[in-house]
Motif scaffolding. Structure first.
Motif, PDB file in Angstrom:
ATOM      1  N   GLY A 194      42.392  51.968  38.483  1.00 27.85           N
ATOM      2  CA  GLY A 194      43.611  51.443  37.894  1.00 27.85           C
ATOM      3  C   GLY A 194      44.212  50.298  38.681  1.00 27.85           C
ATOM      4  O   GLY A 194      44.809  49.384  38.105  1.00 27.85           O
ATOM      5  N   ALA A 195      44.034  50.342  39.995  1.00 34.90           N
ATOM      6  CA  ALA A 195      44.576  49.281  40.853  1.00 34.90           C
ATOM      7  C   ALA A 195      43.591  48.137  41.061  1.00 34.90           C
ATOM      8  O   ALA A 195      43.946  47.133  41.689  1.00 34.90           O
ATOM      9  N   GLY A 196      42.368  48.297  40.570  1.00 31.24           N
ATOM     10  CA  GLY A 196      41.348  47.283  40.818  1.00 31.24           C
ATOM     11  C   GLY A 196      40.966  47.194  42.281  1.00 31.24           C
ATOM     12  O   GLY A 196      40.619  46.128  42.786  1.00 31.24           O
ATOM     13  N   ALA A 197      41.011  48.339  42.974  1.00 31.43           N
ATOM     14  CA  ALA A 197      40.773  48.369  44.420  1.00 31.43           C
ATOM     15  C   ALA A 197      39.420  49.011  44.734  1.00 31.43           C
ATOM     16  O   ALA A 197      39.044  50.008  44.104  1.00 31.43           O
ATOM     17  N   GLN A 242      47.693  55.621  45.989  1.00 34.22           N
ATOM     18  CA  GLN A 242      48.374  54.804  44.980  1.00 34.22           C
ATOM     19  C   GLN A 242      49.589  54.089  45.580  1.00 34.22           C
ATOM     20  O   GLN A 242      49.786  52.876  45.368  1.00 34.22           O
ATOM     21  N   VAL A 275      42.683  56.277  40.484  1.00 32.38           N
ATOM     22  CA  VAL A 275      43.705  55.462  41.148  1.00 32.38           C
ATOM     23  C   VAL A 275      43.114  54.113  41.558  1.00 32.38           C
ATOM     24  O   VAL A 275      43.713  53.053  41.323  1.00 32.38           O
ATOM     25  N   CYS A 276      41.944  54.142  42.176  1.00 31.72           N
ATOM     26  CA  CYS A 276      41.316  52.895  42.612  1.00 31.72           C
ATOM     27  C   CYS A 276      40.945  52.012  41.424  1.00 31.72           C
ATOM     28  O   CYS A 276      41.147  50.790  41.448  1.00 31.72           O
ATOM     29  N   LEU A 320      48.405  51.287  47.980  1.00 29.46           N
ATOM     30  CA  LEU A 320      47.910  50.104  47.273  1.00 29.46           C
ATOM     31  C   LEU A 320      49.076  49.288  46.709  1.00 29.46           C
ATOM     32  O   LEU A 320      49.064  48.055  46.760  1.00 29.46           O
ATOM     33  N   ARG A 321      50.081  49.967  46.202  1.00 31.41           N
ATOM     34  CA  ARG A 321      51.252  49.253  45.692  1.00 31.41           C
ATOM     35  C   ARG A 321      52.003  48.537  46.818  1.00 31.41           C
ATOM     36  O   ARG A 321      52.623  47.495  46.596  1.00 31.41           O
ATOM     37  N   HIS A 362      44.486  47.075  50.515  1.00 31.38           N
ATOM     38  CA  HIS A 362      43.431  46.459  49.714  1.00 31.38           C
ATOM     39  C   HIS A 362      42.282  47.403  49.391  1.00 31.38           C
ATOM     40  O   HIS A 362      41.548  47.174  48.427  1.00 31.38           O
ATOM     41  N   SER A 406      51.539  43.503  55.261  1.00 31.65           N
ATOM     42  CA  SER A 406      51.110  42.864  54.019  1.00 31.65           C
ATOM     43  C   SER A 406      51.363  41.360  54.088  1.00 31.65           C
ATOM     44  O   SER A 406      52.456  40.918  54.428  1.00 31.65           O
TER      45      SER A 406
END
Length: 257
Positions: free
Chosen positions: A113-116, A86, A110-111, A89-90, A94, A69
């Motif tokens: 919510g993460a904006g992914a 999830q 999940v995607c 992504l945390r 990306h 990262s």
């Protein structure tokens, strides 16, 4: 997109990147060669592969994602499990590369919510059974309809961007794979980017008599250059540096005079 399998049993490079040091060394070699993205997977999806628990998958991938990262390369997580996606992504991933094509609505949530973004792949069946007599009435139409329907479902719940993957080798015969590769201009003509992953797949053995997966990189390059000429946005490859070189040459040939 460079492939980084941190598993003991992937079909062509199982175990090669199973230690953290080996995984990071390979990842940074691909980054330095110019790949756009690394696809990190902790569960094999080769034909006949058995699923692994989410905690095992996370133990394999999270140290690699965390170490990479901020290292100057985009990270994709190759997983079927929403809880793994999830956590990845945390940790700094990306993009989610879902070979089940978003069949689990939780993966789409999940995607969102993460904006992914998500890559949605077509697979008939699941890895343990997908090559047991795959059958289609019209493989191009059925794969295209599935992918566009799943892309619409992803956008409807707020996923910001979608890639489509026709799933070469995932529940398809040689004839099915060839039909999809020949029809790529139709699939790439839509609004969503297309990813093609034919790296070291068995169809190269069928076409060119190459029984060992690690010897199939020349055939892989031929298929992926065809994909690029047909409008694919990304190709997913084991021999990442060779692909960067080949695609740069291809781009120069395609530039107008």
């Amino acid at each position: 997109m460079g492939i980084l399998n941190v598993t003991p049993d992937s079909f062509s490079d199982g175990g090669r990147h199973f230690s953290l040091d080996a995984a990071l060394a390979s990842a940074r070699q691909m980054r330095d060669a110019g790949v756009l993205m690394l696809d990190i997977g902790g569960e094999s999806t080769r034909p006949g592969a058995e699923p692994v628990p989410a905690n095992t998958e996370l133990d394999r991938i999270l140290p690699v994602i965390q170490a990479l990262s901020g290292d100057g390369v985009l990270i994709s997580v190759d997983t079927l499990k929403p809880e793994v996606a999830q956590a990845a992504l945390r940790a700094g991933a990306h993009l989610v590369n879902d070979v089940s094509g978003g069949r689990d609505p939780e993966m789409l949530r999940v995607c969102a919510g993460a904006g992914a973004p998500i890559c949605l792949m077509h697979m008939q069946g699941e890895p343990r059974t997908m090559q047991h007599h795959p059958s289609y009435d019209d493989v191009v139409a059925e794969v295209s309809t599935f992918l566009h329907g799943q892309a619409a479902a992803a956008r409807a719940v707020g996923v910001p961007d979608v890639l489509l993957d026709p799933g070469i080798g995932f529940g398809k015969t040689l004839e099915h794979n060839l039909a999809l590769l020949r029809a790529l201009p139709q699939l790439t003509d839509g609004p969503d980017g297309v990813l093609v992953g034919a790296s070291r797949k068995r169809l190269i053995d069928y076409l060119a008599d190459v029984p060992l997966a690690e010897d199939r990189d020349p055939g892989t390059l031929a298929l992926h250059l065809h994909a690029a000429r047909s409008g694919a946005a990304l190709v997913r490859a084991h021999a990442a540096a060779a692909h960067v070189q080949a695609l740069r040459v291809q781009r120069a040939l395609d530039l107008p005079q």
